[in-house]
Design an enzyme around this catalytic site. Structure first.
Site, short mmCIF file in Angstrom:
data_model
loop_
_atom_site.label_atom_id
_atom_site.label_comp_id
_atom_site.label_asym_id
_atom_site.label_seq_id
_atom_site.Cartn_x
_atom_site.Cartn_y
_atom_site.Cartn_z
N GLY A 114 36.74 49.04 38.40
CA GLY A 114 37.32 48.67 37.12
C GLY A 114 38.40 47.61 37.21
O GLY A 114 38.50 46.74 36.35
N THR A 115 39.20 47.66 38.27
CA THR A 115 40.29 46.69 38.41
C THR A 115 39.76 45.27 38.55
O THR A 115 40.25 44.34 37.89
CB THR A 115 41.18 47.05 39.62
OG1 THR A 115 41.84 48.29 39.36
CG2 THR A 115 42.23 45.98 39.87
N SER A 126 33.76 51.98 35.91
CA SER A 126 33.89 52.31 37.33
C SER A 126 33.09 53.55 37.66
O SER A 126 33.18 54.56 36.95
CB SER A 126 35.37 52.53 37.67
OG SER A 126 35.54 52.71 39.05
N ALA A 127 32.32 53.51 38.74
CA ALA A 127 31.40 54.60 39.09
C ALA A 127 32.11 55.90 39.43
O ALA A 127 31.63 56.98 39.11
CB ALA A 127 30.51 54.17 40.26
N HIS A 128 33.25 55.81 40.11
CA HIS A 128 33.86 57.05 40.62
C HIS A 128 34.51 57.91 39.54
O HIS A 128 34.97 59.01 39.82
CB HIS A 128 34.87 56.74 41.74
CG HIS A 128 36.20 56.23 41.30
ND1 HIS A 128 37.32 57.03 41.26
CD2 HIS A 128 36.61 55.00 40.89
CE1 HIS A 128 38.36 56.31 40.85
NE2 HIS A 128 37.95 55.08 40.62
N CYS A 164 47.22 56.08 39.66
CA CYS A 164 47.41 54.81 40.37
C CYS A 164 48.88 54.49 40.59
O CYS A 164 49.21 53.54 41.28
CB CYS A 164 46.75 53.67 39.59
SG CYS A 164 45.01 53.93 39.29
#
Length: 383
Positions: free
Chosen positions: A70-71, A198-200, A323
Site C-alpha cells: 500500500g505504501t 495491500s495483500a497482507h 506503523c
C-alpha cells in the site's frame, strides 16, 4: 488462551493462499518476462491473479498495477499524478487523518513546490463534503482521501467524494488498504481513479499490493527500469506474492458477506462490553466503520502499558497505528478528532479477524477491566 486482535496491523496468511503460492517458489520459478515455458507459466499465473484482484473491486485487469504494498501504491498515485499533470495545476487535497504513507508523501510534495490542503474531520473522523467542494480550485489536480481509517475504522462517503471530484474534473485517489476484502468496493460506482490495496490486510502475503489506475489516467513511473507493469512499476515481479494476493482476493470475494456478519457481531459485543468500563469511550463512528475495527480511549491510562499487560495475558492489540507504535507523539488521527494528547495516549485498538470467536471476545472483556483498574491505581492522575 492466546487471542490475536491486531488484524488491522496484519492478518495471518490463509492456508489456501499458502498452498497456491508454494509451487512458485520451487517448481514454477520462472521470470514472468522470460519467453520460455517457465516464464510463460509465471506470466499466466500473474495474469490470473490480476483478474482476481480486479474482480474484487470491479475493475478491469489491465487497470491493476502490482506493487510492493500500500505504501508504494500511495507514493506512485500521489507523486506521479502530480508530476505528470503539473501543467494542469499544483494543488492536492487530502485529510488530516490519512495513513502516514499518504500524509508524509503529501508533506514531501509540499517541499517539491506543490500546495496541499489538509481537510479537518469531525469527532467521528468524517470529512465535510462542503469543505471539499470549497477547497477545490482551478489548480487542483488530485484529491486523496482514504476509504476507511486504519486507527478508528471510520468509513468515508467515498461514492459522494468521487462524484464531487468527477464533477470538478480532478483525479480521485483512495487508500483502501483497510477495506478491500473486508467491505464492498466498486471503483466504477464510487468514481475512483486510483486505489491502493495491500495483500497482507486480507489474509495474503506481506510485500505485495496493487494500485488500481483507471484507464485513461495520465500517470508516470515512480521506479524506472524495465517495462514491467505497463511501464509504471519497473522490476522483476514478485510472482509468488502476486499469486497469493490473487488467491486472497478470490477467497475474500466468496466469503465477504459471511465474514462481515461474523465480525460485526463480535465487534458490537466488544464495544458494548468495553464501554461498561468507567471513563472509557469509543473513537470513530459507532456503525459506519470497518466491521472488525474497535478503538477505545481510557482516561488516566497510558496505551503502551495497557498493551504490555494485555500481551502478558496472551492478548495481542495495539495503541494507535501499528506503523507508528514506537513513536511517543500522540496519534495524529486521535488529536484530529478532538482528543487531548493525554487522552490520545490512552487509546486501545482491537481489530478482529475471521477466525476470532465469541469465547475470545469474552476472555478480553474479562481481562481488560482488571488491567484498567490496576493501571489506574498506579496513576497519579486518577487520584
Amino acid at each position: 488462551m492466546k487471542v490475536y486482535l491486531d488484524h488491522g496491523a496484519t492478518t495471518p496468511v490463509d492456508k489456501e493462499v499458502v498452498k497456491a503460492m508454494q509451487p512458485y517458489f520451487t517448481e514454477k520459478y520462472g521470470n514472468a518476462s522470460s519467453l520460455h515455458s517457465f516464464g510463460r507459466e509465471a506470466k499466466e499465473a500473474m495474469e490470473k491473479a490480476r483478474k482476481s484482484v480486479a474482480k474484487l473491486i470491479n475493475a478491469e485487469p489491465k487497470e491493476i498495477i502490482f506493487t510492493s504494498g500500500g505504501t508504494e501504491a500511495d507514493n506512485i498515485a500521489i507523486k506521479e499524478i502530480m508530476f505528470t499533470n503539473r501543467n494542469k495545476g499544483n494543488h492536492i487535497i487530502t485529510s488530516r487523518i490519512e495513513h502516514h504513507a499518504v500524509e508524509n508523501t503529501c508533506k514531501f510534495m509540499e517541499k517539491m513546490g506543490f500546495k496541499v490542503t489538509y481537510l479537518s474531520v469531525d469527532k467521528n473522523g468524517f470529512i465535510s463534503l462542503d469543505d471539499l467542494r470549497k477547497a477545490i480550485t482551478k489548480e487542483t489536480v488530485l484529491v486523496s482521501i482514504m476509504h476507511a481509517n486504519n486507527e478508528i475504522g471510520t468509513i468515508q462517503p467515498i461514492e459522494e467524494i468521487g462524484k464531487i471530484c468527477k464533477e470538478n474534473d480532478v483525479y480521485f485517489h483512495t487508500d483502501a488498504v483497510q477495506t478491500v476484502g473486508k467491505v464492498a468496493v466498486d471503483v466504477k460506482k464510487m468514481n475512483i481513479d486510483l486505489l491502493s490495496s495491500s495483500a497482507h490486510k486480507l489474509y495474503g502475503p506481506k510485500g505485495v499490493g496493487c494500485l488500481f489506475v483507471k484507464e485513461g489516467t495520465r500517470i508516470g513511473s515512480l521506479i524506472h527500469g524495465g517495462n514491467h507493469e505497463k511501464g509504471l512499476r519497473a522490476g522483476t515481479e514478485n510472482v509468488s506474492g502476486i499469486v497469493g494476493f490473487g488467491k486472497a482476493c478470490e477467497l475474500a470475494g466468496k466469503r465477504m458477506d459471511k465474514e462481515v456478519e461474523h465480525l460485526t457481531k463480535l465487534r458490537d459485543k466488544l464495544i458494548k462490553g468495553v464501554l461498561e468500563i468507567k471513563d472509557s469511550w469509543l473513537n470513530g463512528d459507532p456503525s459506519k466503520r470497518v466491521p472488525g475495527n474497535t478503538n477505545f480511549s481510557f482516561r488516566y491510562i497510558e496505551g503502551e502499558s495497557l498493551i504490555m499487560y494485555l500481551d502478558e495475558m496472551g492478548i495481542a492489540a495495539s495503541t494507535g497505528s501499528a506503523c507508528s507504535t514506537k513513536e511517543l507523539k500522540p496519534s495524529h488521527v486521535l488529536t484530529a478528532i478532538g482528543l487531548k494528547p493525554e487522552e490520545a495516549h490512552g487509546s486501545l485498538r482491537l481489530t478482529l479477524g475471521k477466525d476470532n470467536t465469541e469465547e475470545e471476545v469474552e476472555h478480553v472483556l474479562k481481562a481488560l477491566p482488571e488491567i484498567v483498574e490496576k493501571l489506574r491505581k498506579m496513576s497519579p492522575l486518577a487520584k
